[in-house]
Design a protein around this motif. Structure first.
Motif, PDB file in Angstrom:
ATOM      1  N   TYR A   1       0.601  -1.008   0.613  1.00 56.45           N
ATOM      2  CA  TYR A   1      -0.227   0.270   0.612  1.00 56.45           C
ATOM      3  C   TYR A   1       0.584   0.792  -0.036  1.00 56.45           C
ATOM      4  N   ARG A   2       0.190   1.997  -0.973  1.00 56.73           N
ATOM      5  CA  ARG A   2       1.298   3.802  -0.900  1.00 56.73           C
ATOM      6  C   ARG A   2       0.571   4.388   0.356  1.00 56.73           C
ATOM      7  N   LYS A   3       0.646   5.058   0.625  1.00 55.80           N
ATOM      8  CA  LYS A   3       1.362   5.914   1.819  1.00 55.80           C
ATOM      9  C   LYS A   3      -0.888   6.925   1.551  1.00 55.80           C
ATOM     10  N   ASP A   4      -1.350   7.008   2.911  1.00 60.40           N
ATOM     11  CA  ASP A   4      -2.814   7.252   2.716  1.00 60.40           C
ATOM     12  C   ASP A   4      -3.771   5.853   2.077  1.00 60.40           C
ATOM     13  N   GLN A   5      -3.703   5.276   1.605  1.00 61.15           N
ATOM     14  CA  GLN A   5      -4.339   4.144   1.391  1.00 61.15           C
ATOM     15  C   GLN A   5      -5.455   3.652   1.935  1.00 61.15           C
ATOM     16  N   ILE A   6      -6.516   3.725   1.492  1.00 60.63           N
ATOM     17  CA  ILE A   6      -7.075   2.185   2.817  1.00 60.63           C
ATOM     18  C   ILE A   6      -7.205   1.216   2.582  1.00 60.63           C
ATOM     19  N   VAL A   7      -7.565   0.409   3.757  1.00 59.91           N
ATOM     20  CA  VAL A   7      -7.597  -0.336   3.558  1.00 59.91           C
ATOM     21  C   VAL A   7      -9.034  -1.293   3.469  1.00 59.91           C
ATOM     22  N   PHE A   8      -9.524  -1.096   4.522  1.00 59.65           N
ATOM     23  CA  PHE A   8     -10.974  -1.321   4.588  1.00 59.65           C
ATOM     24  C   PHE A   8     -11.595  -0.153   4.980  1.00 59.65           C
ATOM     25  N   SER A   9     -12.807   0.500   4.736  1.00 61.78           N
ATOM     26  CA  SER A   9     -13.772   1.327   5.294  1.00 61.78           C
ATOM     27  C   SER A   9     -14.613   0.913   6.307  1.00 61.78           C
ATOM     28  N   GLN A  10     -15.038   1.588   7.072  1.00 60.36           N
ATOM     29  CA  GLN A  10     -16.783   1.402   7.819  1.00 60.36           C
ATOM     30  C   GLN A  10     -17.982   1.196   6.967  1.00 60.36           C
ATOM     31  N   GLY A  11     -17.737   0.135   7.892  1.00 60.28           N
ATOM     32  CA  GLY A  11     -19.147  -0.385   7.140  1.00 60.28           C
ATOM     33  C   GLY A  11     -18.859  -1.757   5.876  1.00 60.28           C
ATOM     34  N   ASP A  12     -17.416  -2.096   5.500  1.00 62.13           N
ATOM     35  CA  ASP A  12     -17.387  -3.017   4.980  1.00 62.13           C
ATOM     36  C   ASP A  12     -17.471  -4.435   5.718  1.00 62.13           C
ATOM     37  N   PRO A  13     -17.924  -5.294   4.818  1.00 65.34           N
ATOM     38  CA  PRO A  13     -18.006  -6.894   5.157  1.00 65.34           C
ATOM     39  C   PRO A  13     -16.314  -6.858   6.162  1.00 65.34           C
TER      40      PRO A  13
END
Length: 224
Positions: free
Chosen positions: A27-39
């Motif tokens: 992952y690059r800096k400031d990338q989302i791994v997972f978001s609130q509400g994802d499975p």
């Protein structure tokens, strides 16, 4: 007839390789791994790098609730029946992160005591950290909370040598984590710098042992 011994299980080697139910992503800096509400269907392990965990309220207010680094797990709520992610995880630096599908990590927990040991150690460490954070919020001033957070980010108190140079973190993020305003954080950071507890060095922040000594000198005491 000689008995062929099976090679011992090495958790670090297991986590460093792609396999059944395991994948590794950069992952690059400031990338989302997972978001609130994802499975919630996997647990993640930080092979290298740092991430921050944020939560957004129904009113749209965002708060940083934790920062994690190399050798930390996150997303383990799926193992306790969590169907959806309760928070968002984003990288703070370039990172290498292992994704273990729920079935895969449950299988290795059940089959490999060596892995179970490091995972349980992680869970206990997180529980102790949450308890310490609560004590910090209840008994310490915002100045002491900021000092403790900087020490945690620099890994003081963990096994091995601390990392006195930490990545640049916004004062707003620090304020969210300790429950105060950005202006107060700015005031305390300037005070710490004048006292020689910290230094700004290029794009990073250098944390000195003297800050640890100052915090330990005035730790809150809980009577039993």
């Amino acid at each position: 007839m000689a008995i062929k011994l099976l090679p011992s299980f090495n958790p670090k080697s297991f986590l460093a390789k792609v396999g059944d139910g395991r994948s590794i992503e950069r992952y690059r800096k400031d990338q989302i791994v997972f978001s609130q509400g994802d499975p919630a269907d996997a647990v993640f392990y930080i092979e290298s790098g740092k991430v921050k965990i944020t939560v957004v309220s129904e009113q749209g207010k965002e708060a940083v609730v934790a920062m994690l680094g190399t050798n930390d797990f996150f997303g383990e709520g799926c193992l306790a029946g969590q169907a959806l992610r309760m928070a968002t995880v984003a990288t703070m630096t370039d990172s290498v992160i292992v994704r273990l599908e729920k079935a895969a990590i449950l299988r290795v927990i059940h089959q490999e005591p060596a892995f179970s040991e490091i995972f349980i150690t992680h869970l206990l460490g997180r529980a102790i950290r949450v308890e310490a954070d609560l004590v910090d919020q209840l008994f310490n001033s915002s100045e002491k909370r900021l000092a403790r957070l900087l020490l945690l980010l620099a890994n003081f108190g963990k096994e091995g040598k601390p990392e006195p140079m930490i990545a640049k973190i916004s004062q707003q993020t620090l304020a969210e984590m300790i429950g105060t305003t950005r202006s107060r954080v700015s005031f305390f950071m300037n005070k710490f710098r004048k006292l020689g507890f910290i230094d700004y060095n290029g794009g990073g922040l250098e944390v000195h042992n003297s800050l640890l000594n100052a915090v330990l000198h005035d730790e809150p005491q809980i009577r039993i």
